[in-house]
Design an enzyme around this catalytic site. Structure first.
Site, PDB file in Angstrom:
ATOM      1  N   GLU A  35       0.838  -1.204   0.000  1.00 62.24           N
ATOM      2  CA  GLU A  35       0.000   0.000   0.000  1.00 62.24           C
ATOM      3  C   GLU A  35       0.872   1.253   0.000  1.00 62.24           C
ATOM      4  O   GLU A  35       0.719   2.154   0.820  1.00 62.24           O
ATOM      5  CB  GLU A  35      -0.972   0.003   1.185  1.00 62.24           C
ATOM      6  CG  GLU A  35      -2.173   0.888   0.925  1.00 62.24           C
ATOM      7  CD  GLU A  35      -3.268   0.784   1.984  1.00 62.24           C
ATOM      8  OE1 GLU A  35      -4.284   1.489   1.823  1.00 62.24           O
ATOM      9  OE2 GLU A  35      -3.118   0.016   2.961  1.00 62.24           O
ATOM     10  N   TYR A 103      -0.036  -7.571  -1.656  1.00 62.37           N
ATOM     11  CA  TYR A 103      -1.060  -6.770  -0.987  1.00 62.37           C
ATOM     12  C   TYR A 103      -2.404  -7.280  -1.490  1.00 62.37           C
ATOM     13  O   TYR A 103      -2.850  -6.952  -2.578  1.00 62.37           O
ATOM     14  CB  TYR A 103      -0.859  -5.289  -1.302  1.00 62.37           C
ATOM     15  CG  TYR A 103      -1.904  -4.372  -0.713  1.00 62.37           C
ATOM     16  CD1 TYR A 103      -2.448  -4.603   0.545  1.00 62.37           C
ATOM     17  CD2 TYR A 103      -2.352  -3.255  -1.422  1.00 62.37           C
ATOM     18  CE1 TYR A 103      -3.400  -3.760   1.080  1.00 62.37           C
ATOM     19  CE2 TYR A 103      -3.297  -2.399  -0.889  1.00 62.37           C
ATOM     20  CZ  TYR A 103      -3.823  -2.655   0.361  1.00 62.37           C
ATOM     21  OH  TYR A 103      -4.779  -1.813   0.889  1.00 62.37           O
ATOM     22  N   ASP A 142       0.347  -8.010   3.379  1.00 58.65           N
ATOM     23  CA  ASP A 142      -0.950  -7.788   4.002  1.00 58.65           C
ATOM     24  C   ASP A 142      -1.968  -8.658   3.268  1.00 58.65           C
ATOM     25  O   ASP A 142      -2.313  -8.402   2.124  1.00 58.65           O
ATOM     26  CB  ASP A 142      -1.310  -6.301   3.896  1.00 58.65           C
ATOM     27  CG  ASP A 142      -2.712  -5.993   4.416  1.00 58.65           C
ATOM     28  OD1 ASP A 142      -3.373  -6.899   4.952  1.00 58.65           O
ATOM     29  OD2 ASP A 142      -3.143  -4.834   4.271  1.00 58.65           O
ATOM     30  N   ASN A 144      -5.098  -9.135   4.376  1.00 62.03           N
ATOM     31  CA  ASN A 144      -6.445  -8.650   4.661  1.00 62.03           C
ATOM     32  C   ASN A 144      -7.363  -9.750   5.177  1.00 62.03           C
ATOM     33  O   ASN A 144      -8.542  -9.827   4.825  1.00 62.03           O
ATOM     34  CB  ASN A 144      -7.041  -7.968   3.428  1.00 62.03           C
ATOM     35  CG  ASN A 144      -6.815  -6.470   3.438  1.00 62.03           C
ATOM     36  OD1 ASN A 144      -7.088  -5.802   4.441  1.00 62.03           O
ATOM     37  ND2 ASN A 144      -6.288  -5.945   2.345  1.00 62.03           N
ATOM     38  N   ASP A 237      -1.135   2.504  10.164  1.00 61.58           N
ATOM     39  CA  ASP A 237      -2.160   1.771  10.907  1.00 61.58           C
ATOM     40  C   ASP A 237      -1.797   0.296  11.036  1.00 61.58           C
ATOM     41  O   ASP A 237      -2.374  -0.425  11.853  1.00 61.58           O
ATOM     42  CB  ASP A 237      -3.545   1.940  10.269  1.00 61.58           C
ATOM     43  CG  ASP A 237      -3.594   1.568   8.796  1.00 61.58           C
ATOM     44  OD1 ASP A 237      -2.539   1.381   8.176  1.00 61.58           O
ATOM     45  OD2 ASP A 237      -4.720   1.492   8.250  1.00 61.58           O
TER      46      ASP A 237
END
Length: 252
Positions: A35, A103, A142, A144, A237
């Site tokens: 990201e 990602y 990541d 998710n 984050d």
């Protein structure tokens, strides 16, 4: 060998908050980011090769790998025009392994992108399986998804990062021959998260998810030494994660 992975949620913003302080202190052999929301290479990164996969949409998605070790080859994406425009995958090839940073698409609010996500997962599993048939693979990024109940705060198991269909796809990836490195060393440790919702005191109260992973081919099981979650780092984050692995430089 030290490998790091970090969803920086916008590299410019992360740099302003101290990205390079952590990057420099890590002395990483491989440092993968997701990201990036970035459209150009960094002007200078002494001692490191840079590999970038930019999203066609400015300010969205994107991945990069910074490494001290020149790869045999570099490839981008998974070879599907419908899924290769968001800069989500980079693969580096070395003598004894592939390194893939990824990602994975988010299903988004209202799971409006769930069909896209599920199809993407299937294509990614096929891509990784083919690589793993050639030589061992290390995957980081990541994903998710919080795979198990240990990977999500008990009060938020209904979140879109805990959808059963997505968890099944993640399990399917593990079942083609991969080890979740953090769970390999810490099978019963809870409250170890890598992402916290911004603006809701989530991190202060440790209301989080473990969405970021190092997955290691079964063929390298005897090479992995430890896995870490660097939750003290607050530039994004997400927090960085890392893998210690005994792959000698002469094998690269």
């Amino acid at each position: 060998m030290k490998m790091y992975s970090w969803n920086v949620n916008g590299l410019n913003s992360c740099i302003e908050k101290g990205f390079f302080s952590f990057f420099n202190s890590s002395d990483a052999d491989f440092f993968c980011i997701q990201e990036t929301k970035y459209q150009e290479v960094l002007p200078s990164l002494p001692g490191y090769y840079q590999f970038w996969n930019f999203c066609s949409k400015k300010g969205y998605s994107g991945t990069a790998i910074f490494t001290k070790h020149k790869p045999l080859s570099v490839s981008y994406n998974i070879g599907n025009d419908d899924f290769d425009v968001e800069g989500r995958i980079i693969t580096l090839e070395y003598n004894s392994f592939f390194l893939v940073t990824v990602y994975v698409p988010n299903s988004q609010l209202g799971i409006s992108r769930i069909n896209y996500r599920m199809e993407w997962d299937e294509l990614f599993i096929d891509y990784i399986s083919n690589l793993n048939n050639i030589k061992p693979v290390i995957i980081c990024g990541d994903f998710n998804i919080a795979f198990s109940e240990l990977d999500v705060c008990h009060s938020i198991t209904s979140s879109l990062e805990f959808i059963d269909d997505q968890r099944i796809e993640f399990e399917n990836l593990l079942n083609v021959g991969f080890i979740d490195s953090y769970r390999y060393f810490y099978p019963n440790v809870g409250n170890s998260f890598t992402w916290w919702n911004v603006g809701k005191d989530s991190k202060a109260n440790n209301i989080g998810w473990r969405l970021d992973y190092f997955l290691v081919s079964d063929f390298l099981e005897d090479k992995i030494l430890d896995a870490h979650i660097h939750s003290q780092v607050d530039c994004s984050d997400h927090c960085p994660i890392s893998l210690d692995i005994n792959i000698l430089e002469v094998d690269l």
